[in-house]
Design an enzyme around this catalytic site. Structure first.
Site, mmCIF file in Angstrom:
data_model
loop_
_atom_site.group_PDB
_atom_site.id
_atom_site.type_symbol
_atom_site.label_atom_id
_atom_site.label_comp_id
_atom_site.label_asym_id
_atom_site.label_seq_id
_atom_site.Cartn_x
_atom_site.Cartn_y
_atom_site.Cartn_z
ATOM 1 N N ASN A 1 0.794 -1.164 0.224
ATOM 2 C CA ASN A 1 -0.058 -0.099 -0.145
ATOM 3 C C ASN A 1 0.888 1.260 0.117
ATOM 4 O O ASN A 1 1.532 1.551 1.109
ATOM 5 C CB ASN A 1 -0.940 -0.274 1.198
ATOM 6 C CG ASN A 1 -1.625 1.074 1.304
ATOM 7 O OD1 ASN A 1 -1.890 1.993 0.515
ATOM 8 N ND2 ASN A 1 -2.456 1.407 2.733
ATOM 9 N N TRP A 2 0.943 1.890 -1.262
ATOM 10 C CA TRP A 2 2.144 2.855 -1.168
ATOM 11 C C TRP A 2 1.308 4.211 -0.552
ATOM 12 O O TRP A 2 2.162 5.175 -0.672
ATOM 13 C CB TRP A 2 2.376 3.179 -2.745
ATOM 14 C CG TRP A 2 3.045 2.070 -3.317
ATOM 15 C CD1 TRP A 2 3.596 0.831 -3.048
ATOM 16 C CD2 TRP A 2 3.508 2.282 -4.800
ATOM 17 N NE1 TRP A 2 4.362 0.217 -4.033
ATOM 18 C CE2 TRP A 2 4.134 1.047 -5.216
ATOM 19 C CE3 TRP A 2 3.357 2.846 -5.766
ATOM 20 C CZ2 TRP A 2 4.662 0.763 -6.279
ATOM 21 C CZ3 TRP A 2 3.884 2.834 -7.058
ATOM 22 C CH2 TRP A 2 4.354 1.452 -7.401
ATOM 23 N N LYS A 3 0.090 4.106 -0.362
ATOM 24 C CA LYS A 3 -0.526 5.547 0.176
ATOM 25 C C LYS A 3 -0.426 6.713 -0.788
ATOM 26 O O LYS A 3 -0.325 6.448 -1.817
ATOM 27 C CB LYS A 3 -0.132 5.713 1.547
ATOM 28 C CG LYS A 3 -0.152 4.380 2.548
ATOM 29 C CD LYS A 3 -0.113 4.626 4.008
ATOM 30 C CE LYS A 3 -0.382 3.393 4.574
ATOM 31 N NZ LYS A 3 -0.289 3.370 5.916
ATOM 32 N N GLU B 1 -5.757 -4.302 10.698
ATOM 33 C CA GLU B 1 -4.719 -3.472 11.142
ATOM 34 C C GLU B 1 -5.093 -2.591 12.252
ATOM 35 O O GLU B 1 -5.674 -1.831 12.176
ATOM 36 C CB GLU B 1 -4.524 -2.520 9.811
ATOM 37 C CG GLU B 1 -4.215 -3.088 8.491
ATOM 38 C CD GLU B 1 -3.665 -2.337 7.580
ATOM 39 O OE1 GLU B 1 -2.330 -2.312 7.000
ATOM 40 O OE2 GLU B 1 -4.556 -1.213 7.182
ATOM 41 N N GLY C 1 2.615 -0.662 4.479
ATOM 42 C CA GLY C 1 2.849 0.507 4.099
ATOM 43 C C GLY C 1 4.260 1.054 3.865
ATOM 44 O O GLY C 1 5.109 0.488 2.643
ATOM 45 N N GLY C 2 4.897 1.469 4.780
ATOM 46 C CA GLY C 2 6.200 2.124 4.594
ATOM 47 C C GLY C 2 7.155 1.133 4.098
ATOM 48 O O GLY C 2 8.018 1.599 3.166
ATOM 49 N N GLU D 1 -7.039 4.861 7.384
ATOM 50 C CA GLU D 1 -6.896 6.499 7.333
ATOM 51 C C GLU D 1 -8.058 6.898 6.434
ATOM 52 O O GLU D 1 -8.587 8.036 6.651
ATOM 53 C CB GLU D 1 -5.668 6.426 6.316
ATOM 54 C CG GLU D 1 -4.356 6.458 7.178
ATOM 55 C CD GLU D 1 -3.113 5.730 6.662
ATOM 56 O OE1 GLU D 1 -3.072 5.733 5.320
ATOM 57 O OE2 GLU D 1 -2.222 5.267 7.363
ATOM 58 N N HIS E 1 -9.553 1.520 4.589
ATOM 59 C CA HIS E 1 -8.448 1.697 5.239
ATOM 60 C C HIS E 1 -8.547 2.326 6.427
ATOM 61 O O HIS E 1 -9.245 3.524 6.595
ATOM 62 C CB HIS E 1 -7.369 2.164 4.354
ATOM 63 C CG HIS E 1 -6.140 2.069 5.182
ATOM 64 N ND1 HIS E 1 -5.580 3.127 5.946
ATOM 65 C CD2 HIS E 1 -5.077 1.131 4.935
ATOM 66 C CE1 HIS E 1 -4.371 2.853 6.276
ATOM 67 N NE2 HIS E 1 -4.050 1.591 5.809
ATOM 68 N N GLY F 1 2.345 2.590 10.966
ATOM 69 C CA GLY F 1 3.077 3.435 10.695
ATOM 70 C C GLY F 1 3.731 4.135 11.713
ATOM 71 O O GLY F 1 4.317 5.160 11.800
ATOM 72 N N SER G 1 3.145 -1.553 10.609
ATOM 73 C CA SER G 1 4.528 -1.660 10.797
ATOM 74 C C SER G 1 5.180 -2.924 10.453
ATOM 75 O O SER G 1 6.038 -3.650 11.405
ATOM 76 C CB SER G 1 4.777 -1.220 12.267
ATOM 77 O OG SER G 1 4.581 0.115 12.511
HETATM 78 P P1 PGA Z 1 2.589 0.571 7.708
HETATM 79 O O1 PGA Z 1 0.976 0.725 7.018
HETATM 80 O O2 PGA Z 1 3.128 -0.587 7.296
HETATM 81 O O3 PGA Z 1 3.335 1.885 7.212
HETATM 82 O O4 PGA Z 1 2.546 0.374 9.296
HETATM 83 C C1 PGA Z 1 0.245 -0.529 6.712
HETATM 84 C C2 PGA Z 1 -1.110 0.175 6.260
HETATM 85 O O5 PGA Z 1 -1.423 1.273 6.667
HETATM 86 O O6 PGA Z 1 -1.608 -0.610 5.378
#
Ligand code: PGA
Length: 257
Positions: free
Chosen positions: A9-11, A172, A239-240, A102, A100, A178, A218
């Protein structure tokens, strides 16, 4: 046996050009053992909408699938800022993340509209990745199960029964996203097990056993193996650590139990 699924997930990161470069590096890395990986796992990248056309080109002929980070449930019309199923399918998108945290917390999407999105993704013959997860406050108040089971229940309430085995769930915990603070494999397995039970009850054991439940929050090359060793953790939403080809490729190579 459920195939593992590793989703990047590149966001809101990477331009189309940067995305193309990342995909080229990822393909080169994964190609080294493509046949072995293809035996028991699937991989996808979910770029921002504007990078999807470039990503689709860069992924041509690859086993890595293309995903989107969200989608609106109406087919077309006066919905400023939104993107439809048909628009995503045009570029070969086959997975869509919905709900998600967010989207829920920053953009105020609620359980009901997340459920409509999940159903619309399935109706358009793509695979929804339905995200659930509690905040730190909810966890501290002992409300984790209540929250994730409600998000699951309402998230699937409009889901077409014939497509049920095709949904993917992502657990999640919001406090782990994050933050560098991953849930322990035991914490995650407890919730994944409860989600599995709820799926079994709702859809029957065969379907419940077929549905993949990903962990997200994470996930890194260093913690992925212990997470994947748990019986109900079927992959990761990353994500990251998905923004670098080598770290995501290492995650994709997680030992499977
Ligand atoms: P993260 O994000 O790996 O940066 O914690 C995961 C996500 O929100 O899908």
């Amino acid at each position: 046996m459920r195939r593992k699924l590793f989703a990047a997930n590149w966001k809101m990161n990477l331009t189309p050009a940067e995305g193309r470069t990342l995909i080229a590096a990822l393909r080169a890395d994964l190609d080294r053992d493509a046949a072995a990986l293809a035996r028991d796992r699937d991989v996808l990248v979910a770029p921002p909408f504007l990078a999807i056309p470039a990503a689709a080109q860069a992924l041509a002929g690859s086993a890595v699938a293309l995903g989107a980070q969200n989608m609106y449930f109406e087919p077309k019309g006066a919905f400023t800022g939104e993107v439809s199923a048909e628009m995503l399918r045009f570029f070969g998108v086959s997975y869509v993340i919905v709900g998600h945290s967010e989207r829920r917390h920053i953009f105020k999407e609620d359980d009901e509209t997340v459920g409509r999105r999940a159903a619309a993704v399935a109706t358009a013959r793509m695979t929804p990745i339905l995200c659930v997860g509690e905040t730190a406050t909810e966890r501290d108040a002992g409300r984790t199960l209540e929250v994730v089971l409600r998000q699951l229940e309402i998230g699937l309430s409009q889901f077409p029964a014939r497509d049920a085995a095709n949904v993917v769930i992502a657990y999640e915990p919001v406090w782990a996203i994050g933050t560098g603070r991953t849930a322990t494999p035991e914490q995650a397995q407890t919730i994944h097990g409860a989600l599995r039970e709820a799926l079994n009850e709702r859809l029957g054991h065969d379907t419940g056993a077929a549905i993949r439940i990903l962990y997200g929050g994470s996930v890194t090359a260093d913690n992925v193996d212990t997470l994947m060793a748990k019986p109900d953790i079927d992959g990761a939403l990353v994500g990251g650590a998905s923004l670098k080809a080598d770290s995501f490729a290492r995650i994709v190579r997680a030992k499977s139990a």
